[in-house]
Design a protein around this motif. Structure first.
Motif, short mmCIF file in Angstrom:
data_model
loop_
_atom_site.label_atom_id
_atom_site.label_comp_id
_atom_site.label_asym_id
_atom_site.label_seq_id
_atom_site.Cartn_x
_atom_site.Cartn_y
_atom_site.Cartn_z
N GLN A 1 -13.68 -78.41 -7.63
CA GLN A 1 -14.60 -77.38 -7.17
C GLN A 1 -16.04 -77.74 -7.52
N VAL A 2 -16.22 -78.25 -8.74
CA VAL A 2 -17.55 -78.61 -9.20
C VAL A 2 -18.08 -79.83 -8.45
N CYS A 3 -17.24 -80.84 -8.29
CA CYS A 3 -17.68 -82.10 -7.70
C CYS A 3 -18.05 -81.97 -6.23
N VAL A 4 -17.37 -81.10 -5.50
CA VAL A 4 -17.67 -80.96 -4.07
C VAL A 4 -18.80 -79.96 -3.82
N SER A 5 -19.20 -79.24 -4.85
CA SER A 5 -20.28 -78.28 -4.69
C SER A 5 -21.62 -78.95 -4.90
N ARG A 6 -22.59 -78.59 -4.09
CA ARG A 6 -23.94 -79.11 -4.27
C ARG A 6 -24.70 -78.32 -5.33
N GLU A 7 -24.03 -77.35 -5.94
CA GLU A 7 -24.69 -76.51 -6.93
C GLU A 7 -24.72 -77.15 -8.32
N PHE A 8 -23.91 -78.20 -8.53
CA PHE A 8 -23.78 -78.79 -9.86
C PHE A 8 -24.21 -80.25 -9.83
N THR A 9 -25.03 -80.63 -10.81
CA THR A 9 -25.44 -82.02 -10.99
C THR A 9 -24.58 -82.62 -12.10
N VAL A 10 -23.67 -83.52 -11.73
CA VAL A 10 -22.69 -84.03 -12.69
C VAL A 10 -23.13 -85.35 -13.32
N LEU A 11 -23.69 -86.26 -12.54
CA LEU A 11 -24.02 -87.59 -13.03
C LEU A 11 -25.51 -87.86 -13.13
N ALA A 12 -26.30 -87.25 -12.27
CA ALA A 12 -27.72 -87.58 -12.21
C ALA A 12 -28.45 -87.15 -13.47
N THR A 13 -29.42 -87.94 -13.89
CA THR A 13 -30.28 -87.58 -15.02
C THR A 13 -31.60 -87.03 -14.48
N GLY A 14 -32.28 -86.26 -15.32
CA GLY A 14 -33.59 -85.73 -14.94
C GLY A 14 -33.55 -84.66 -13.87
N ARG A 15 -32.44 -83.94 -13.78
CA ARG A 15 -32.34 -82.88 -12.77
C ARG A 15 -31.63 -81.67 -13.37
N SER A 16 -32.13 -80.48 -13.00
CA SER A 16 -31.43 -79.24 -13.33
C SER A 16 -30.52 -78.90 -12.16
N SER A 17 -29.30 -78.45 -12.44
CA SER A 17 -28.37 -78.07 -11.38
C SER A 17 -28.91 -76.89 -10.58
N ARG A 18 -28.63 -76.88 -9.29
CA ARG A 18 -29.12 -75.81 -8.42
C ARG A 18 -28.58 -74.45 -8.84
N VAL A 19 -27.37 -74.42 -9.40
CA VAL A 19 -26.77 -73.16 -9.79
C VAL A 19 -27.60 -72.44 -10.86
N VAL A 20 -28.47 -73.18 -11.56
CA VAL A 20 -29.29 -72.57 -12.60
C VAL A 20 -30.21 -71.50 -12.01
N ARG A 21 -30.69 -71.72 -10.78
CA ARG A 21 -31.54 -70.71 -10.16
C ARG A 21 -30.78 -69.40 -9.98
#
Length: 274
Positions: free
Chosen positions: A92-112
């Motif tokens: 669920q997490v990996c297919v969602s664009r709301e979560f940043t799993v591997l990238a550095t220097g980014r806040s996940s979109r779900v934070v908004r």
């Protein structure tokens, strides 16, 4: 431990920017947003929320993944069942664009969405501000949420993103440089304190990540690092979940002392008991 039937919790939904998610809520007083680890809101996460409510706060649990109340402890449900459920939640997490799993220097979109939830709960519950606890995959969310001045008590329990599969990822956390600069400014200007918890030797939440937070936030980052031997031996998993699966909820136990440190932060910052 059996599945939890969610008795004692109100259920509702919250919508922001076109996304609607379920919310569990218990207690009265200032709000604390409790963000579960993978695989979701397990009975142990619910027990933690009950502790929060018992302090005089409102525990607010957004359903970000998984099935609320479902037990996923391999010792209770067996490895095949636990493995399938954890894999489904991670999918669920990996297919969602709301979560940043591997990238550095980014806040996940779900934070908004989580910031908007915190603002709404502050309006609903009152008090001087809001607390937030992120666990494992959601650990860094509590840090990124602290760009909003209503968030006055952020707790990062075993923050695990970005997944530490390289040295650079192990020494980073899932927050953008811009958001981190705002949080650093709040620490310097307003006395914001950020609390972090982990077990030493935890490969999912490595020591380099806490070293990075110490460099960025200075004394405003308060780290609680426990020996692996302090973890609940009844858990079938390696020491990781300080406040839930590996908690030994007995006086004098290091994990219970860590839990008390979290609850004291909420009492001090949200209830004025310090």
């Amino acid at each position: 431990m059996a599945d939890h039937d969610l008795s004692g919790f109100e259920t509702s939904t919250f919508t922001h920017d076109g996304a609607t998610r379920r919310i569990l809520r218990r207690g009265t007083g200032p709000a604390v947003i409790v963000m579960a680890e993978i695989p979701g809101i397990t009975p142990k996460v619910i027990e933690f929320a009950e502790h929060v409510a018992a302090t005089g706060c409102t525990a607010v649990l957004p359903v970000l993944f998984g099935e609320p109340g479902r037990d996923a402890n391999p010792g209770a449900v067996g490895w095949p069942s636990a493995g399938r459920y954890m894999a489904a939640s991670m999918w669920q997490v990996c297919v969602s664009r709301e979560f940043t799993v591997l990238a550095t220097g980014r806040s996940s979109r779900v934070v908004r969405w989580l910031r908007a939830l915190a603002a709404a709960e502050h309006e609903r519950c009152g008090g001087p501000g809001v607390g937030a606890v992120g666990m494992c995959l959601t650990g860094g969310f509590a840090l990124a949420m602290a760009t909003d001045e209503r968030l006055v008590a952020p707790v990062l329990s075993q923050p695990s993103l970005p997944l530490p599969c390289t040295a650079s990822r192990a020494g980073a956390i899932d927050i953008s440089p811009e958001d981190l600069a705002v949080v650093r400014g709040r620490c310097e200007r307003d006395g914001l304190q950020v609390l972090g918890l982990r077990f030493r030797g935890d490969r999912l939440s490595p020591g380099d990540r806490f070293a990075h937070l110490r460099r960025e936030l200075g004394d405003a980052f308060v780290a609680v690092e426990l020996d692996a031997g302090a973890a609940n031996p009844q858990s079938a998993l390696a020491p990781h979940s300080v406040l839930t699966e590996h908690l030994i909820d007995e006086p004098g136990q290091p994990t219970r002392q860590a839990l008390d440190t979290v609850l004291d932060l909420f009492r001090n910052r949200l209830l004025g008991c310090g």
